[in-house]
Design an enzyme around this catalytic site. Sequence first.
Site, short mmCIF file in Angstrom:
data_model
loop_
_atom_site.label_atom_id
_atom_site.label_comp_id
_atom_site.label_asym_id
_atom_site.label_seq_id
_atom_site.Cartn_x
_atom_site.Cartn_y
_atom_site.Cartn_z
CG ASP B 311 -3.55 0.14 -6.01
OD1 ASP B 311 -2.98 0.03 -4.92
OD2 ASP B 311 -4.65 0.73 -6.16
CG ASN B 319 -13.66 -1.31 0.90
OD1 ASN B 319 -14.47 -2.23 0.80
ND2 ASN B 319 -12.39 -1.51 1.23
CG ASP B 328 -13.59 -8.50 1.97
OD1 ASP B 328 -12.72 -7.62 1.79
OD2 ASP B 328 -13.87 -8.98 3.09
CD GLU B 355 -6.25 -0.60 -2.21
OE1 GLU B 355 -6.21 -1.23 -1.12
OE2 GLU B 355 -6.25 0.64 -2.28
#
Lengths: 276, 443
Positions: B311, B319, B328, B355
């Site tokens: 992760d 983000n 992204d 993620e």
Amino acid sequence: MSFLGISGMQYSGEMFAGARIILAEDSNVFTSMISKRLKELFDIDVEICRNFDDLQLAYDKSSEPIMLAISNINLPGAEKGEALEYLVDLSIPTIVFTGTFHEGLRDELMSKDIVDYILKDNIFAVDLLAEAICRFLTNKRHHVLIVDDSATARALLSSRLKRYNFRVSVAESGAKALEILRANRDIGLMVTDYNMPDIDGFELTRRIRSNIGSHQLRIIGVSSSSNRLLSARFLKAGGNDFMLRPFIDEEFYCRVNQNLDTLLQIQTMKRERAVA
Amino acid sequence: MAFQADFNRDGSGPRFGGQKILLIEDSRMFSAVLCHRFQTELGLNVKSCSSLKALQDALAQDGQGYTMAVVDLNLPDSPYGEALDCTIEHNIPAIVFTATFDIATRNRILERNVIDYVLKDNEFALDNLVATVRRAILNRKMRVLVADDVPSARQVLVDLLKAQQYMVVEATSGLEALAALEAYSDIELVVTDHHMPDMTGYELTRRIRHRFGSDRMRVIGISSSNDRLLSASFLKAGASDFVYRPFVAEELQCRIANNVETLTQMKQLRAAAACDYLTGLHNRRYFYDYGPKVVNECLRQKSLSSVAILDIDHFKRLNDTYGHEIGDEVLKAVANRLAVIFEGSDNLLSRLGGEEFAILFPMMDSAAATKLCDEVRSDISRLKVAADDEELSVTISIGVAEISGYETFENYLNAADQFLYMAKHKGRNQVYSDARMTEEAAQ
């Protein structure tokens, strides 16, 4: 859980618990194998008739329509094929399950408008029977378009396809076919004649292929021409299969199934991709 | 054989970078358009010749390395197909592009064992030609099995298939055919005769269908029998098509190509269904479909395996700070790096979603997998991702769990998830696992 059958049919996992299916068969081995298989695959409880009396009684005692019959040719009490005659006379769609087979018998069977016949001569017999049953039960989801300028030819193909339980539309010309295709996006298979006055099957296929791919619509060409290069030309134009007239029913049904199987496989994969 | 409006029409099909083809065509219009389309749609290098003379000069200079040639039959200095003869003398497989067509021409073309011919007579001519070239190049990677006990009959089929550029395996009997299917796992199409001494083609088809579905293996029956029911029985047994001898070469060729096309479509869809749209890694579905098979195989061999969940640390904050586009980009960069690290290994890497990534390590115990994951963690921490005008760094946390007995697949992942949680809890940018826990307890 969906999976592929031996003949390429895709089992969707759909159950048909309510379907009334009669099994006219005197062999214990086969009745138990078949009823077990149909229970597992479709949750269907078949009604078993071990002799001609049972069969008549099954028909008489209930007003619930019989969706499909699976019948041996000869049953105790009906040694000359009367059971089959009986079912056909009542217009009950019938799949014949038989141990004996020769071409004469085959011609006789086919003249009786049965749905299909399965031979008991091999280890896959019960699997193939189950697939034939599943096809009959699920063919309704397929919409087939027949294109032919001859009314007789149209009627013949249409009655055959309806016998297999397909939904059928007919067009008497290429222009009409294009119109019907535009209005019915659910058509998955077109069976088209080659020689037609307005647009021939070749040109029709070409026009359709300019905006509908073979992952949306399968096309089978049919012709009584003796030109052997025709098939190649038709396939090159985007046709998926081609048959010369006169053809035999079984082959026609197999090729129709084959094309629809491929269509379903591709569409299932497309759906999987869409949710991936 | 062009099947119009099929999958590759939008030019999204495969590209064949670096391959060279010859284009021998005197019409400037055709030549210019084809050159452009071969280059842009197929990624081919095109050597264009407008006459036989130009072709001879080109071959004299460098006759090597041409994948194939597209040849116009009639050129001003070669009115009778001399250019075609010239490419054939140089062993360059040819596709004929011609305006003239009659039976005599057709027979002359087919005698020369060309890949295919495309007629200039209609509006789809150029599309057809591009599709034909594409197909011929793709055929070079497709393996076909031919089963026929009669050498001459088998040879006809082999020649026809080889002319189409297929890789061909021959079998002289049903049993040999089955053995060939064992030996070559990449066979995708079988062309089989019916009458063979040990086993009929019908029986062979049945046996093949028992093992391979029609979505992975196509079977075409062929026979000189005059039993008109044979075709139907072959199809009922699961054959994909059936052709009676004597056959018209183009028809068989078309039917074969049709089947190959169907397989190709299915392959593309299968690949797409297994693929994560953003990163190109395998997706969750594929991991859950394929992972249990790998695990079961390891357990069957009494070997340990391990699974990791990985992760990206503080991804949500990233983000929120930089926006989803940058988010992204980070995901793609991490995925690319992971793909490079695991390329060529047996480990199964996938993006589970968001993620979160998962990796399955077959035949690897927790200690080894933990060690490997720590290298991955350290590698990723050195990764730089360009974001607007700054360079971002990210760290990852990984949880690893050993698989030593039969449980549901979900259970293994839950275990790895627990260790991931502990890795996060211990301050992130860490690997935590059952092996590490045991280590710590021993200290």
